[in-house]
Each structure stands twice: as structure tokens, then as C-alpha cells.
Design a protein around this motif. Structure first.
Motif, PDB file in Angstrom:
ATOM      1  N   GLU A 289      11.443  40.453 -11.918  1.00 31.04           N
ATOM      2  CA  GLU A 289      10.377  39.507 -11.609  1.00 31.04           C
ATOM      3  C   GLU A 289       9.148  40.250 -11.076  1.00 31.04           C
ATOM      4  O   GLU A 289       9.251  41.351 -10.531  1.00 31.04           O
ATOM      5  CB  GLU A 289      10.851  38.486 -10.588  1.00 31.04           C
TER       6      GLU A 289
ATOM      7  N   ASN B 290      15.545  35.032 -13.080  1.00 26.22           N
ATOM      8  CA  ASN B 290      15.038  33.667 -13.261  1.00 26.22           C
ATOM      9  C   ASN B 290      14.845  33.303 -14.720  1.00 26.22           C
ATOM     10  O   ASN B 290      14.358  32.215 -15.027  1.00 26.22           O
ATOM     11  CB  ASN B 290      13.713  33.503 -12.511  1.00 26.22           C
TER      12      ASN B 290
ATOM     13  N   PRO C 256      15.543  38.846  -8.524  1.00 24.07           N
ATOM     14  CA  PRO C 256      16.134  37.573  -8.965  1.00 24.07           C
ATOM     15  C   PRO C 256      16.079  37.439 -10.485  1.00 24.07           C
ATOM     16  O   PRO C 256      15.078  37.806 -11.118  1.00 24.07           O
ATOM     17  CB  PRO C 256      15.251  36.517  -8.291  1.00 24.07           C
TER      18      PRO C 256
ATOM     19  N   LYS D 245      10.430  35.854 -15.724  1.00 21.88           N
ATOM     20  CA  LYS D 245      10.582  34.484 -16.198  1.00 21.88           C
ATOM     21  C   LYS D 245       9.363  34.029 -16.993  1.00 21.88           C
ATOM     22  O   LYS D 245       9.507  33.355 -18.021  1.00 21.88           O
ATOM     23  CB  LYS D 245      10.810  33.542 -15.008  1.00 21.88           C
TER      24      LYS D 245
ATOM     25  N   PHE E 271      25.041  35.740 -11.794  1.00 21.11           N
ATOM     26  CA  PHE E 271      24.470  35.042 -12.954  1.00 21.11           C
ATOM     27  C   PHE E 271      25.541  34.794 -14.010  1.00 21.11           C
ATOM     28  O   PHE E 271      25.509  33.800 -14.732  1.00 21.11           O
ATOM     29  CB  PHE E 271      23.336  35.883 -13.534  1.00 21.11           C
TER      30      PHE E 271
ATOM     31  N   GLU F  28      15.653  32.022 -18.390  1.00 21.46           N
ATOM     32  CA  GLU F  28      16.515  30.945 -18.889  1.00 21.46           C
ATOM     33  C   GLU F  28      17.832  31.528 -19.397  1.00 21.46           C
ATOM     34  O   GLU F  28      17.876  32.575 -20.032  1.00 21.46           O
ATOM     35  CB  GLU F  28      15.763  30.212 -20.011  1.00 21.46           C
ATOM     36  N   ARG F  29      18.931  30.852 -19.111  1.00 21.10           N
ATOM     37  CA  ARG F  29      20.270  31.412 -19.351  1.00 21.10           C
ATOM     38  C   ARG F  29      20.522  31.744 -20.821  1.00 21.10           C
ATOM     39  O   ARG F  29      21.122  32.779 -21.144  1.00 21.10           O
ATOM     40  CB  ARG F  29      21.351  30.453 -18.833  1.00 21.10           C
TER      41      ARG F  29
ATOM     42  N   ARG G 139      23.471  40.741  -8.751  1.00 19.26           N
ATOM     43  CA  ARG G 139      22.741  39.593  -9.319  1.00 19.26           C
ATOM     44  C   ARG G 139      23.303  39.220 -10.689  1.00 19.26           C
ATOM     45  O   ARG G 139      23.427  38.034 -11.022  1.00 19.26           O
ATOM     46  CB  ARG G 139      21.243  39.911  -9.390  1.00 19.26           C
TER      47      ARG G 139
END
Length: 296
Positions: free
Chosen positions: A174, A74, A72, A206, A103, A76-77, A99
Motif C-alpha cells: 500500500e 487491501n 496491509p 488497492k 489473508f 480485492e480477493r 499478512r
């Protein structure tokens, strides 16, 4: 000093001959150190680490390759898009391509230069999309290594063929979920030096950034903000024990300690107040540091 000398090799023997003596040494266990004109008083080499070069969205001097693994996303964009756009080389690894495609919705970024993996997870429509955008597709069916490890091999080949000069390789993955995958990713950190040489490999999640500290002396510039937030950090010896570890800058420092599973490992540590951590180690250690947000 000043005497003429001659060095020669015969079979597996190394010899040095001067006007006063001849010394012959077996090459089977010979280690040659070039100590130059400073001799034994030369200061030890210190490896400097500046993790915030990775996290600073405005930093354009840090040159890196970026891998998106099948985990994933995760992060921050703003940071994730900054990493993608700043990278000298972008690679998505098998299901990580799906993914990244999800995104990316609503964003405008260049396609990955490489898509690698055994292709058992990537969706056909995603593969077709990026192939049309110009991505090079490299199937890696060998099941004796993980897709992460195999991707690094192709990254290394791309670095050589394009003569890229990189300061690091960042793998977005992650550190939660399946334990076997977490351990496999850490194992790749240990294998990376034999694949990409002296280009360090970082694992970015993250809330953490992790990389391998090889035997030697290290200075990690964690920064005042990280210290003030009381973020966590850790040092762990995986696989093999490390006989001697000494640190400064941690709340709970190590003083010439042995580190090994079943003995001492340093987890849930934090900082003493100094923005610089030093580590002297006789073997490889995984350093991991928390990336605290403003609410921490």
C-alpha cells in the motif's frame, strides 16, 4: 565505405586504422553505439507498457514474480488470489508472511517459494507452518538495505538458478501509512535495475499501480475503460531533476519541461481521451496510475 579497417586497444586508447587514416580515441569517455546498417536514421526504441496484463485475472501470458511486503493487503480477493496462483515465483517478506497467512484463511493456495527478511516481524507459528509446507526460509539480517531491496536480490538469484523468464516483478504494498516506508519502497524502484536488470518492478496497491520509467521513450496502454472513468495519473521525478519531459495523451501534457522537486511535478493529472499515453524523458520518472473502481 568499403575500405578495410583494423580496430585495436592499447592501454586506455582505442584506435581505428584504415588505408586512409588512423583515429585514436581515449577510452575514458568512450561510448560506443551500434547503429547497424540503419545509421543515424534508426528509429528510437519505444518501451511498451500494458498495465492491464497485471490486472486481468484471466491473463496467463504475462509471466511475473510476486512479492508480498509487510503492508496491509487491501487488494480485492479475486485479483489477489489470481496474482498468487498465476505467479511464476511467490515471495513473502518478513511480516508480509503474517499478512498473507491471515489473508489466506479460507483459501487454498500453494506456499511461497521464498520467505525472506530480517525475521523481526514474522510470527513463529506462521514461519513453522510455511516451512512445513516447503517454503525456503532466507534470513537477511543486513540493516543497510530494506527488506524489499534484499528480497529483490534473492529473487534475482532464484531467477538465475531456475532459469525463469519473467516479464515483471509485482510487489504488493500500500502507498499509505508511514511516509518513510513509502519513500523507501520508491527508492527500491530506483535501485531495482542494478539488482534484477531489465525486469521491471511494479508496486501494486488497492487503488494504484506504480513503476519507474527510465530515460527514453515510452508508450503506456492505459485502456479505454480507465480513460472513461477519469482515473488519475502522475509523473514525478524523485531524487534528481529531469531536464526534458514531453508527453501526449494527458489532460495536462508536458512539452519539453524540466521536472524536479521545488519546480514542476505532474500530480492529480488525468487522461485526454486517448487510451495511449506517451512519455519521452531524459531521466527516470515514477509513473503512477489510479485503479478506479466502478463507483469512481
Amino acid at each position: 565505405m568499403g575500405l578495410p579497417s583494423m580496430e585495436y586497444i592499447v592501454g586506455n586508447r582505442f584506435a581505428i586504422s584504415t588505408a586512409r587514416f588512423t583515429c585514436e580515441i581515449s577510452l575514458e569517455k568512450l561510448v560506443v553505439l551500434d547503429i547497424g546498417t540503419h545509421g543515424m536514421n534508426a528509429p528510437p526504441v519505444v518501451n511498451h507498457w500494458n498495465p492491464h496484463d497485471i490486472l486481468d485475472v484471466g491473463n496467463v501470458s504475462f509471466r511475473f514474480g510476486l512479492l508480498v511486503l509487510n503492508q496491509p493487503i487491501n487488494i480485492e480477493r479475486e485479483l489477489m488470489f489470481s496474482l498468487w496462483n498465476r505467479a511464476s515465483l511467490r515471495v513473502t517478506v518478513d511480516g508480509g508472511t503474517n499478512r498473507w497467512f491471515r489473508f489466506l484463511q479460507g483459501g487454498n493456495c500453494v506456499a511461497p517459494e521464498l520467505i525472506t527478511g530480517d525475521m523481526d516481524s514474522i510470527k513463529q507459528n506462521v514461519l513453522t507452518h510455511f516451512k512445513r509446507e516447503g517454503s525456503q526460509i532466507i534470513p537477511t539480517p543486513n540493516q543497510n538495505e530494506t527488506d524489499f531491496t534484499k528480497a529483490l536480490r534473492h529473487v534475482h538469484g532464484h531467477i538465475i538458478s531456475k532459469n525463469l523468464q519473467l516479464d515483471g516483478i509485482i510487489a504488493v504494498c500500500e502507498t499509505s501509512g508511514r511516509l518513510d516506508q513509502i519513500l523507501a519502497n520508491l527508492n527500491t524502484l530506483y535501485k531495482a535495475k542494478d539488482i534484477v536488470g531489465n525486469v521491471p518492478v511494479y508496486q501494486l496497491a488497492k487503488n494504484s499501480l506504480s513503476w519507474l520509467l527510465a530515460a527514453g521513450s515510452h508508450q503506456i496502454n492505459v485502456g479505454d475503460a480507465t480513460v472513461k472513468k477519469g482515473c488519475w495519473c502522475s509523473l514525478v521525478a524523485l531524487g534528481a531533476g529531469v531536464e526534458r519531459v514531453t508527453t501526449t495523451g494527458l489532460k495536462w501534457n508536458l512539452d519539453d519541461r524540466v521536472m524536479e522537486f521545488g519546480g514542476t511535478i505532474s500530480t492529480s493529472n488525468t487522461y485526454s481521451g486517448d487510451p495511449v499515453v506517451t512519455v519521452k524523458t531524459s531521466g527516470s520518472l515514477v509513473w503512477s496510475m489510479g485503479l478506479c473502481d466502478d463507483d469512481t
